[in-house]
Design a protein around this motif. Structure first.
Motif, PDB file in Angstrom:
ATOM      1  N   GLU A 159      40.131  34.134  39.483  1.00 50.43           N
ATOM      2  CA  GLU A 159      41.524  34.454  39.802  1.00 50.43           C
ATOM      3  C   GLU A 159      41.636  35.839  40.448  1.00 50.43           C
ATOM      4  OE1 GLU A 159      43.138  31.525  39.757  1.00 50.43           O
ATOM      5  OE2 GLU A 159      44.864  32.444  38.756  1.00 50.43           O
TER       6      GLU A 159
ATOM      7  N   SER B 148      43.573  41.861  31.970  1.00 49.18           N
ATOM      8  CA  SER B 148      42.760  40.652  31.827  1.00 49.18           C
ATOM      9  C   SER B 148      41.290  40.911  31.518  1.00 49.18           C
ATOM     10  CB  SER B 148      42.878  39.801  33.102  1.00 49.18           C
ATOM     11  OG  SER B 148      42.390  40.540  34.196  1.00 49.18           O
TER      12      SER B 148
ATOM     13  N   THR C  36      46.640  44.381  36.526  1.00 46.26           N
ATOM     14  CA  THR C  36      46.191  43.029  36.151  1.00 46.26           C
ATOM     15  C   THR C  36      44.750  43.086  35.624  1.00 46.26           C
ATOM     16  OG1 THR C  36      47.593  42.275  37.949  1.00 46.26           O
ATOM     17  CG2 THR C  36      46.097  40.642  37.009  1.00 46.26           C
TER      18      THR C  36
ATOM     19  N   THR D 163      49.498  31.712  46.054  1.00 48.16           N
ATOM     20  CA  THR D 163      49.915  30.419  45.503  1.00 48.16           C
ATOM     21  C   THR D 163      49.362  29.270  46.340  1.00 48.16           C
ATOM     22  OG1 THR D 163      51.941  31.547  44.905  1.00 48.16           O
ATOM     23  CG2 THR D 163      51.949  29.178  44.630  1.00 48.16           C
TER      24      THR D 163
ATOM     25  N   ASP E 133      36.671  32.337  34.567  1.00 52.58           N
ATOM     26  CA  ASP E 133      37.908  31.882  35.220  1.00 52.58           C
ATOM     27  C   ASP E 133      38.741  33.081  35.688  1.00 52.58           C
ATOM     28  OD1 ASP E 133      38.150  32.442  32.460  1.00 52.58           O
ATOM     29  OD2 ASP E 133      40.138  31.509  32.403  1.00 52.58           O
TER      30      ASP E 133
ATOM     31  N   ARG F 217      47.440  35.160  37.360  1.00 54.83           N
ATOM     32  CA  ARG F 217      48.314  35.056  38.534  1.00 54.83           C
ATOM     33  C   ARG F 217      49.752  35.431  38.192  1.00 54.83           C
ATOM     34  NH1 ARG F 217      47.172  29.944  42.359  1.00 54.83           N
ATOM     35  NH2 ARG F 217      45.043  30.209  41.647  1.00 54.83           N
ATOM     36  N   SER F 218      50.279  34.838  37.115  1.00 57.90           N
ATOM     37  CA  SER F 218      51.672  35.134  36.742  1.00 57.90           C
ATOM     38  C   SER F 218      51.835  36.606  36.422  1.00 57.90           C
ATOM     39  CB  SER F 218      52.104  34.353  35.505  1.00 57.90           C
ATOM     40  OG  SER F 218      51.910  33.019  35.727  1.00 57.90           O
ATOM     41  N   TYR F 219      50.830  37.154  35.747  1.00 61.03           N
ATOM     42  CA  TYR F 219      50.926  38.577  35.393  1.00 61.03           C
ATOM     43  C   TYR F 219      50.959  39.426  36.662  1.00 61.03           C
ATOM     44  CZ  TYR F 219      50.232  43.020  33.124  1.00 61.03           C
ATOM     45  OH  TYR F 219      50.409  44.313  32.701  1.00 61.03           O
TER      46      TYR F 219
ATOM     47  N   GLU G 106      42.862  34.278  26.419  1.00 63.66           N
ATOM     48  CA  GLU G 106      43.346  33.545  27.599  1.00 63.66           C
ATOM     49  C   GLU G 106      44.500  34.299  28.223  1.00 63.66           C
ATOM     50  OE1 GLU G 106      44.407  29.472  27.040  1.00 63.66           O
ATOM     51  OE2 GLU G 106      42.409  29.057  26.230  1.00 63.66           O
ATOM     52  N   VAL G 107      44.458  34.480  29.528  1.00 64.58           N
ATOM     53  CA  VAL G 107      45.591  35.132  30.189  1.00 64.58           C
ATOM     54  C   VAL G 107      45.916  34.388  31.474  1.00 64.58           C
ATOM     55  CG1 VAL G 107      45.379  37.505  29.340  1.00 64.58           C
ATOM     56  CG2 VAL G 107      43.991  36.803  31.253  1.00 64.58           C
ATOM     57  N   ASP G 108      47.199  34.428  31.812  1.00 60.34           N
ATOM     58  CA  ASP G 108      47.608  33.844  33.081  1.00 60.34           C
ATOM     59  C   ASP G 108      47.605  34.965  34.121  1.00 60.34           C
ATOM     60  OD1 ASP G 108      48.846  32.737  35.245  1.00 60.34           O
ATOM     61  OD2 ASP G 108      50.375  31.672  34.078  1.00 60.34           O
TER      62      ASP G 108
END
Ligand code: SAM
Length: 443
Positions: A148, A179, A175, A123, A144, A205-207, A201-203
């Protein structure tokens, strides 16, 4: 009454009151550490658990279980939780990593602490000026996402203790699966259509954070009710024939329980391809084994090194005399060779490798002890290749007496929807049933 007869009596008794008991219709969900990460064609934990339980209930001498095709370690985990010592082997470094993580005792509070530190590091570390690269990385991940994933990888590498890093690699592997641009509809790597990738699109970090925290919960549940600290486990990554020859003495194992591949990986389940993106991102040094360079050379190399990956010549097949030992295999070979010699040779090639493994298994198992195989019969050109019957015929030549067999419906196994292809290009549906074969090594 002999142990095997008591076990058979109990299996029959269960089936007389509940004919579909072995399907585990109500309880086919995986629980605790079995939920760590997906792996293709895993066994049903409760089925393995029940089978092991029946054997150890009637034979108190059983101490050591071997699974020469351990995959993600379903059987090894169940045997461990019943206090047995275990030996597990798999050629796939990713399968080895998963099983290693499940069986290596760690401290959960430390895991929690280290996970939170990792999340904090990721973070706070917004800037990353290095993108991890491997051949064709851009095909499988959007820019992107590469960025990550690179940040997460770099942050995991800052953890000092490799045992905790390995657990973090599992969250990372999940992850990666989540992703990547892979379609996920088969175990073969197959990129999504361009237009789907554009809107994908995937998040990341949150995953990753969610997964890493979820894993802590799985360990807690596992250690609270299942993990046995007193039993020992030896895991090996390699070809089971070679590993068995090198490390397992004659007549040293009490029970073998395994689920061998259904045929060569390329035309059945591509365990290797399924694992390859994860193995590109995770540093192999961290898996803690020596990996033969050729194994991970390209996306298909691991599958080619697996059982049945080598295509033998007609002369090799004749020299092996395997068709004399298995009438069922001979029949299928003759049917296939009439229309497609290559395919016929491919089918038999798998069995030549398979028989070599069986020879080793019968060498290491003690006399009058048990071998339990869970096998599926695949189809090639609409012909059923009866792995169950061929296994029975081959084992007969190795002092393996099949004392019982029964079938179960495959409900939740992660299997490809389609396997092999017909000559007219119609896909062949995958198997719906598997057979459990129980053997005794007997003179
Ligand atoms: C049906 S899967 C086992 C699944 C496992 N029972 C589970 O629940 O996860 C078969 C396994 O055999 C492994 N395999 C294939 N060829 C091998 C070989 N020559 N030596 C060792 N393992 C091999 C594959 O990598 C795959 O993990």
């Amino acid at each position: 009454m002999k142990t095997e007869n008591k076990v058979i009596r109990d299996i029959k008794k269960i089936m007389s009151t509940e004919p579909d008991y072995w399907d585990f219709k109500e309880n086919s969900e995986r629980s605790h550490i079995h939920k760590l990460i997906k792996y293709p064609a895993t066994m049903v934990p409760l089925m393995q658990s029940k089978l092991i339980e029946l054997f150890i209930e009637h034979d108190k001498e059983i101490q050591l279980l071997l699974d020469p095709f351990m995959g993600s370690g379903t059987t090894i985990v169940e045997a461990n939780s019943k206090g047995l010592n275990t030996i597990g082997i798999d050629i796939n470094p990713f399968a080895y990593l998963i099983t290693e993580v499940k069986l290596k005792l760690i401290d959960i509070d430390t895991l929690e602490e280290k996970t939170e530190c990792l999340i904090k590091r990721i973070t706070e570390n917004e800037e990353i000026n290095f993108n991890f690269w491997f051949y064709k990385v851009e095909k499988w991940f959007k820019p992107d996402i590469i960025c990550e994933l690179s940040l997460i990888k770099k942050s995991i590498l800052e953890e000092k203790d490799v045992n905790y890093r390995r657990i973090m690699w599992i969250a990372f592997a999940r992850t990666i699966q989540y992703s990547s641009n892979d379609r996920e509809s088969t175990f073969k790597l197959h990129a999504k259509p361009k237009e789907d990738i554009e809107v994908f699109e995937v998040d990341v970090r949150s995953y990753f954070f969610k997964t890493a925290r979820e894993i802590i919960g799985l360990f807690r549940e596992y250690y609270d009710g299942f993990f046995c600290r007193d039993s020992s486990t030896n895991l090996y990554c390699g070809n089971s024939i070679e590993v068995l020859k090198k490390v397992v003495p004659d007549e040293s194992v009490d029970i073998i329980s395994t689920s061998p591949p259904y045929g060569d990986n390329a035309t059945t389940v591509t365990y290797g391809q399924y694992s390859m993106l994860q193995l590109r991102w995770i540093p192999v040094e961290d898996i803690g084994i020596e990996i033969n360079e050729g194994l991970l050379m390209n996306f298909s190399s691991l599958d080619r090194c697996s059982l049945g990956g080598t295509k033998y010549t007609k002369e090799d097949i004749n020299r092996s005399e395997i068709l004399q030992r298995s009438r069922v295999l001979n029949d299928i070979y003759l049917k296939l060779i009439a229309s497609d010699e290559k395919k016929a040779r491919k089918v038999v090639s798998f069995y030549i490798d398979y028989e070599q493994t069986l020879i080793e298994l019968f060498r290491v198992i003690k006399w009058n002890k048990y071998l339990v195989f869970t096998v599926g019969n695949r189809k090639v050109d609409d012909e059923i290749v009866s792995l169950d019957q061929v296994t029975i015929e081959l084992c007969k030549h190795l002092c393996g007496k099949c004392v019982y067999q029964f079938e179960r419906n495959i409900l939740n196994k992660r299997m490809p929807n389609k396997v092999s292809k017909l000559k007219n290009n119609k896909p062949v549906s995958s198997m719906k049933k598997e057979t459990i074969l129980i053997f005794i090594k007997s003179k």
